[in-house]
Motif scaffolding. Sequence first.
Motif, PDB file in Angstrom:
ATOM      1  N   UNK A   1      21.537   8.362  19.152  1.00 55.14           N
ATOM      2  CA  UNK A   1      20.757   8.807  20.305  1.00 55.14           C
ATOM      3  C   UNK A   1      19.278   8.612  20.040  1.00 55.14           C
ATOM      4  N   UNK A   2      18.601   8.062  21.016  1.00 58.93           N
ATOM      5  CA  UNK A   2      17.180   7.754  20.903  1.00 58.93           C
ATOM      6  C   UNK A   2      16.391   9.031  20.634  1.00 58.93           C
ATOM      7  N   UNK A   3      15.509   8.958  19.642  1.00 55.73           N
ATOM      8  CA  UNK A   3      14.728  10.116  19.238  1.00 55.73           C
ATOM      9  C   UNK A   3      15.283  10.776  18.002  1.00 55.73           C
ATOM     10  N   UNK A   4      16.593  10.634  17.745  1.00 54.42           N
ATOM     11  CA  UNK A   4      17.238  11.227  16.575  1.00 54.42           C
ATOM     12  C   UNK A   4      17.561  10.179  15.517  1.00 54.42           C
ATOM     13  N   UNK A   5      17.379   8.899  15.863  1.00 54.89           N
ATOM     14  CA  UNK A   5      17.799   7.823  14.966  1.00 54.89           C
ATOM     15  C   UNK A   5      16.951   7.760  13.705  1.00 54.89           C
ATOM     16  N   UNK A   6      17.605   7.592  12.583  1.00 52.01           N
ATOM     17  CA  UNK A   6      16.961   7.401  11.289  1.00 52.01           C
ATOM     18  C   UNK A   6      16.215   6.070  11.311  1.00 52.01           C
ATOM     19  N   UNK A   7      14.897   6.059  11.113  1.00 47.09           N
ATOM     20  CA  UNK A   7      14.142   4.792  11.177  1.00 47.09           C
ATOM     21  C   UNK A   7      14.596   3.787  10.125  1.00 47.09           C
ATOM     22  N   UNK A   8      15.033   4.252   8.964  1.00 43.73           N
ATOM     23  CA  UNK A   8      15.520   3.340   7.929  1.00 43.73           C
ATOM     24  C   UNK A   8      16.811   2.652   8.371  1.00 43.73           C
TER      25      UNK A   8
END
Length: 815
Positions: free
Chosen positions: A646-653
């Motif tokens: 879900x957008x906003x919760x995604x791990x950037x790595x």
Amino acid sequence: MRASNAKFLIWILCALCLSSSLLSEFTPDDNFLIDCGSSSNNTVGDRLFLSDNNPNGKSLSSTSKVSTSSELDMFSSLFQTAKVFETTFLYNFKIKKQGRHWIRLYFYPFVSGNFSLSLAKFSVSAQNITLLKEFQIKSGSIIKEYSLNLTSSNLVLTFTPIVNSFAFINALEVVSVPDELIPLTVTGVEKVQNSLGNRALETVARVNMGNQTVLPDNDTLSRLWVADGPFLMHNDQVVVGKFVSNLTKVNMTGGLEIKAPRLVYGTATRLGADADTFVNVNVSWSFDVDPGYEYLIRYHFCDIIDLSLGSMIFNVYVNSWKVDHLDLGNVTSNIPGTPHVLDTIASPMDSSKFKISVGPTNFHEFSTAILNGVEIMKISDSRRSLDEPSFGLDSKKGSNVKVGLIAGLVAGLVVLAILATLVIVLSRRRRRSALVRHLKEEENLGVNGRECNYTVGSVAFLNSKFGYRYSLAAIQEATDNFSESLAIGVGGFGKVYKGMLRDNTEVAVKRGTSKSMQGLAEFQTEIEMLSQFRHRHLVSLIGYCDEQNEMIIIYEYMEKGTLKDHLYGSELPSLSWKQRLDICVGSARGLHYLHTGSTKAIIHRDVKTANILLDQNYMAKVADFGLSKIGPEFDKTHVSTAVKGSFGYLDPEYLTTQQLTEKSDVYSFGVVMFEVLCGRPVIDPSLPREKVNLIEWVMRRKDKDQLEAIVDARIIEQIKLESLKKYVETAEKCLAECGMDRPTMGNVLWNLECALQLQGDEKSRHGKESSSQADLSNHWEASVSTTQFSTGSAVDIASMSMSKVFAQMVRDDMR
């Protein structure tokens, strides 16, 4: 010599007096003993069973001698009469004291004239808990014992015959027991705390080691302890178990006769053929159990052996799990003969056996092992049932006769059926091949050489061992044909409805909106994931339906809805800071279990406040496992997979490398923690540009004059500074850019529990302290770690146009 003998006799008399006083120390507030179908009272041992004066039903008496097992001989008189019901019948009891009670049901299918009780088939329930479902006993005598936590002044036992049959009961008991008999929580073999407060228990086995039976007259709670000989497993190479007895050494203190009587602790089965022999094998017992349930296993220990060599340090097992590395001397303060009770919760998984074992450790060459008694109690499941047959299998018995008859009468139809089957199989094979190709393309990983376990149109989980398949008709009935008035939510998979099953169980019914390939994959994934585990902080699977191209999953109903709805966007009452901490702790426990509770970690991949549900007591449970993935192999660090979440919760790595680890869930949980603290959405395009992304906004707002804008104004007066400090530090560590720098969910859980302890019972920070706004600001500055969040990272939306924000959210929903 005479003087020493006299002292010994006096010691024996004192011990007997103490034993007698302990046996009589508990007097039950409720003590209903009924000899069903009998016109006169009946004394069994030292207990009086009253005649059944209820005029309803038929009273029968046995026309032949009752044949029982040796352990049940003392109850033979109770099996000579019975009460029979041809319609639903209720036994109503007025309860004096709420709490744990025994419910014991006596059954013996005797023949009375032309009436055979072996033909009876019926169900029994109490407090909306299914005790027996479509029960039938063909021969022999049996006593079914249950433990229920009664919470009202009235107990109703309901006997319900199936159509064209009847119900019967020979005798019954409803007896209160001490509160300390069953603990409120027990640590399971997975080292997870399990709550037993409102769970019903069924006694599956109660065994006295030392191969001696203990009758109810010798137990303060009137329990029957059978001898362990028939359950003892043998080793061809050596005599592993030896029966020992030493009643004089038992040192009963603190009312331990409540847990087990002196006669249990005074006998044991020990490891080794004699007192000076120590063997490097386990002594084991085997018990039959029903798979699909959790069980409370209670081990009873008492060092009654005089060892000239060795120690009482050994391992305790159930199946392949080590329950404890037990130093019996240490846990009993080295007081000889002191009893020790060890409780654990375990599930037999796919097996129908429990193997209970004790054995030596590798570190104590001259240690032995001992077990005095064991109890195994089935725990009621999420459907409040202790005996529920699989749906769709009810009519299996007798089907061979019907099939043979139909085949003989309409043999010509068999050929047509075979032809139709061939057509269907060929069609499904083509569709399944298309599905497998699609999944290979979607994950770019193939299917690991395994045959796809489901088919389009009729999901057939070929190797699954999970819950129950419900008919579409049953689900339509439960949801009033998917009435919009019962809709309680909607997501990417479809709508969720509140439903009521026929046994009055409230459920949540998630109905897929289409038969898209992605929807089908999520459907199977969620069911298979939920079938592998059961935890108090994970939403439980009740069943599924795949009829007529439907994709329906049935869960336990969570009365308070989502955590998201209680934080913002609804008219629901605001959660206090203490409630929010409790919810975070519960959610962390659920995720920690996913990551560590099995051989391979389960990565949720969609942790967010909308997927954290609350029950009627605001206890948190993690839900929605449609995107979950099995973690990496032991020699791998990650799973390579397409980015989902879900957008906003995604791990950037994970977003940039497509390498998924457990630390991706940790990042998402860090976002959840700040969402809980701030009481606002993670992404809110309606806000000014600098406030759209919650995490970036929080990390920029460390100045004194803007701190009040970060913490939810509804709880800021409730927060104790030490608790807030620990909470914020933990959340920030979860949000580290590099996954290696993030804590495990176990560490997160520990820190959250610490924050909860620091908060204590204080209701108002400003009311009890002189802390000012400056204090809170100084705390914030001190607690911020060195973790930096790049505004140019993949999760940055501050520099994106609103159209791109909405486009990304739409793409996320489509996933």
